[in-house]
Design an enzyme around this catalytic site. Structure first.
Site, PDB file in Angstrom:
ATOM      1  N   ASP A 189       0.787  -1.226   0.000  1.00  0.00           N
ATOM      2  CA  ASP A 189       0.000   0.000   0.000  1.00  0.00           C
ATOM      3  C   ASP A 189       0.825   1.285   0.000  1.00  0.00           C
ATOM      4  O   ASP A 189       1.274   1.738  -1.036  1.00  0.00           O
ATOM      5  CB  ASP A 189      -0.993  -0.020   1.167  1.00  0.00           C
TER       6      ASP A 189
ATOM      7  N   GLU B 214      -4.079  -6.784  13.199  1.00  0.00           N
ATOM      8  CA  GLU B 214      -3.582  -6.672  11.830  1.00  0.00           C
ATOM      9  C   GLU B 214      -2.082  -6.392  11.805  1.00  0.00           C
ATOM     10  O   GLU B 214      -1.337  -6.969  11.013  1.00  0.00           O
ATOM     11  CB  GLU B 214      -4.339  -5.553  11.110  1.00  0.00           C
TER      12      GLU B 214
END
Length: 827
Positions: A601, A797
């Protein structure tokens, strides 16, 4: 008398009165005259030329060699890099891998792959027909049938609150303040989940058990509730059942017993039919356990829905004056394809829900059906079965993942079992269209954003609350765990993924199949672009299956189908993700400071904000090298010899990696910016990719520099794992800060895997250093993830590089579950 050279003047003797010339002067003049004469001058030039011709190449080679030695000291290039070419020889011409692609496509082993992956037996498919395949719910089940799936879900709320503003628990949401986790789940016939509703002060224990048989067999769901409050709470529990497409099946509640619009008493039964289950019954039996309040009355509603998942938004509750509580209206609408059944319970309570398939053929009377329920699917019989399944799960878990053998305490083992079970409990089945950006359709054409035909996908999911769908980047890591636990289950899921590869070889990076999946995705991420890739992680679990050896005939059939699919996708990568120079690669779809296709990302790529098509991405290059290697291994395992090019491509790409992506100024691997003609000098996860896949020889001085990155606290080292971006980088922790500092378990796993496979176990100059790094990193990761699990009550996460706290989405028992393989040292 000798001849004079052409053009020489005659010398006249001097008069005797003049001073005579000295003899020495005469000899010197004579030598000079000879050197300048045409004959001797030519001879002199010839001798000098011959000497220069033989001596000069040796001197030049010596000069180049000395220069290369000094460069090794300054830049630490790979010791296996070829020496400078002999200046007398022509340099070796490198192969452009683009020229090899047509050869691969012409191979007889390259072609359609969908049918070749349909290798699973009827008994296998029947056993996996039913499951907890709706991970986006706190608890839900469905049949793994594309067109006639039966959907089941559970909802609850506290009836004592404002009846006009109830807080319904159904879809798993982080904001609900509900903690839920599977304690056990074997992926086939048993699972035990605990749900703590903090606001209501209620704990729900939900156990699922399946009994194998034709048409998917039978299953039972047991619900137990208790409260930690002093005041006895009440709870309204709702179960719903529906068939997705009415024309392919039916489901009914006896209208004779529902015509009075009064709640039902006693056992309630729904009956129906679908091609995949044959005739079926769904039964709510009494439970007669001591201390348990049994079901007294059942409220009901039958509705017609285009899609069963929309039940919550179409739920009609009324508030009668007599009760002043929200309840179903006890009406069955015509042509209903979904039914909701509601009970009101005082906590604690127990209740069982039973599903039986193929009932018409198996039971010729209600008494026989009830006997089957009592014997196997409810009451004490179910309790005993659950106890046996629990013990078997714990025993097999330690047998597979070796935690007891590694010396982990019981508490660590429970933590690992729950983490793994949440990965398995997050498996879902999805069916529907995905939306793709198709340039040849008008923007206003409804076909512009639809796949040509609906697809089915059986997959694990990263997070049940935020990412309850399939991700290509994540799934390869998920299957590393699942393939160790249940190879056949993993092969089934991998086959579903590989069958999604289209005729062009493209596999969408995010699988958003159907309206229910779309309802959980921001609109800007729904449409997939057919030139965007994602890291091809599906190779990793297939390599793992290969490495374990002992391949069965079914394994080889799977590998043959997988080879065709992967080769198609591989060629797609070679064609669409080519970089600006020969043998380079570039992630398509980069926008602003995001390279979403890379999976990393917001990790910084270019040194300026504007993106360029001239970027060359080292991580994608490493993925292609690894893909080439694994395809070659698969081909050899299944005796395919007409595609020998994978090894050639691998070697050419490794050469390109060493020549193009090593920066001698920062001693690290980097992306290359062709527009600015320089390396992109950010130190972080991208710098490690050649290391992650073992592409650096064990005696290369480059290893020392990469160890520096991982051992220095001002770069990547933390007490909680390796951070994603150097702490000294100007962009560290900035903006979105997703891959700009946080510790991610999947990359740390790959680091440990590389150390364990290559650098800490093979003798070399850096072996001791590799072992020390391995031991410390593994200890830090296990310690921190377990600590966070105990203090923050979840798996996350990613983790803070500053204090180790969990952050991002949770529960995130996708690739963060790799901590189990790290504990068991399974790489």
């Amino acid at each position: 008398m000798s001849k004079r050279p052409r053009g020489e003047k005659k010398i006249t003797p001097a008069p005797s009165k003049k001073r005579p010339i000295k003899k020495l002067a005469v000899k010197e003049l004579s030598l000079i005259e000879k050197l300048w004469s045409p004959y001797y001058g030519f001879l002199f030039i010839l001798v000098v030329g011959v000497v220069y011709f033989f001596i000069s190449p040796a001197l030049e080679f010596l000069t180049l060699y000395m220069h290369s030695q000094s460069s090794q000291t300054a830049e630490s290039p790979d010791v296996t890099t070829a020496p400078p070419p002999n200046p007398i020889r022509k340099p070796i011409q490198r192969v452009d891998i683009a020229t090899i692609v047509p050869e691969i496509e012409k191979s007889s082993s390259f072609g359609r792959h969908t049918a070749s992956l349909d290798i699973f037996s009827d008994s296998h498919n029947s056993e996996l027909l039913w499951g907890t395949y709706r991970p986006n719910l706190y608890f839900g089940m469905r049949s793994r049938a594309p067109t006639d799936s039966i959907m089941m879900g559970m909802m609850w709320y506290e009836p004592g609150t404002n009846p006009y503003h109830i807080q319904l628990r159904h879809i798993a949401k982080s904001e609900d303040d509900v903690n839920f986790r599977w304690l056990h789940h074997n992926g086939r016939d048993y699972g035990h989940q605990i749900i703590n509703d903090t606001k209501l002060g209620i704990e729900l224990n939900i156990t699922m058990f399946k009994k194998s048989g034709n048409f998917g067999g039978d299953w039972s769901v047991q619900v137990k509730a208790h409260s930690w409050r002093t005041k006895t709470p009440k709870l309204s529990v709702l179960f719903y059942f529906g068939i997705e497409q009415k024309q392919l099946g039916s489901i009914t509640l006896d209208t004779a017993t529902t015509s009075s619009q009064k709640p039902l008493s006693g056992v309630v039964e729904l009956t129906g039919y679908t091609p995949s289950t044959s005739e079926f019954s769904i039964v709510f039996p009494h439970t007669n356990k001591k201390g348990s309040k049994t079901m007294q009355r059942t409220y009901f509603s039958g509705v017609r829905l285009p899609e069963v998942w929309q039940i919550e938004r179409n739920l009609r509750l009324i508030v009668p004056r007599s009760s002043r509580r929200a309840q179903l209206e006890n009406i069955v609408h015509s042509d209903s394809n979904a039914y909701v059944l509601q009970t009101f319970q005082k906590v604690p309570f127990e209740m069982d829900v039973v599903f039986l398939s193929n009932t018409k053929e198996r039971f010729n009377s209600l008494a026989k059906l009830q006997r089957e329920i009592n014997t196997h699917l409810t009451g004490e019989a179910l309790e005993e079965t659950i106890s046996q399944k629990s013990q078997l799960f714990e025993s097999r878990f330690n047998e597979v993942f070796l935690l007891k053998q590694k010396g982990f305490t019981t508490e660590y083992q429970k933590f690992a079992m729950s983490t793994f079970s949440n990965l398995i409990g997050g498996i879902g089945y999805f069916y529907g269209h995905y939306r793709i950006h198709r340039h040849h359709f008008s923007e206003n054409d409804p076909q512009h954003y639809l796949s040509p035909q609906p697809k089915g996908l059986f997959t694990a999911t990263p997070s049940r609350t935020f990412f309850p769908r399939g991700f290509m980047w994540d799934e390869g890591f998920h299957q590393l765990l699942i393939s160790n636990w249940d190879k056949e289950l993993s092969k089934d899921m991998l086959a579903h993924w590989l069958k999604l590869i289209n005729d062009d070889g493209w596999l969408p990076r995010e699988q958003i199949l159907g309206a229910e999946a779309e309802s959980r995705v921001p609109p800007e991420f729904i449409v997939q672009y057919p030139d965007n890739a994602n890291p091809p992680t599906l190779y990793l679990p297939i390599e793992s299956i290969l490495d374990r050896g002992d391949l069965s005939e079914n394994d080889k059939r799977f590998l043959k189908g997988a080879f065709k699919a992967l080769a198609s996708n591989y060629v797609w990568f070679l064609k669409t993700q080519r970089g600006p120079t020969k043998n380079s690669f570039h992630w398509r779809g980069c926008k602003g400071n995001h390279t979403l296709p890379s999976g990393l990302d917001d990790y910084p790529r270019r040194s300026i904000f504007e993106r360029s098509e001239l970027e060359e991405h080292v991580d994608l290059l490493c993925w292609m090298i690894t893909s080439s290697n694994i395809l070659d291994k698969i081909a050899r395992a299944i005796d395919i010899y007409d595609i020998p090019q994978f090894k050639t491509i691998e070697e050419e790409l490794i050469t390109h990696l060493q020549e193009k992506h090593w920066s001698p100024t920062i001693n690290a691997y980097c992306d290359y910016d062709g527009e600015l003609d320089q390396h992109v000098k950010h130190l972080g996860y991208v710098s490690l990719f050649p290391f992650l896949f073992g592409l650096i020889p064990i005696d290369s001085p480059k290893l020392a520099h990469l160890f520096d990155l991982m051992e220095r606290e001002d770069i990547l080292k933390t007490n909680f794992g390796l951070r994603s971006l150097s702490a000294s980088d100007p962009l560290y922790g900035k903006d979105e800060n997703y891959w700009r500092g946080p510790v991610w378990i999947n990359i740390n796993y790959l680091v440990l895997r590389a150390l364990h496979r290559y650098y800490a176990t093979t003798p070399g100059p850096y072996t001791d250093r590799a072992r020390s790094l391995y031991t410390g990193l593994r200890k830090n990761l296990i310690s921190n993830v377990y600590k966070v699990y105990k203090t923050q009550n979840d798996i996350f996460e990613n983790y803070s590089p500053i204090n180790g706290r969990g952050q991002g989405q949770h529960p995130f028992t996708g690739w963060s579950s790799l901590i189990i393989l790290i504990m068991g040292e399974i790489y």
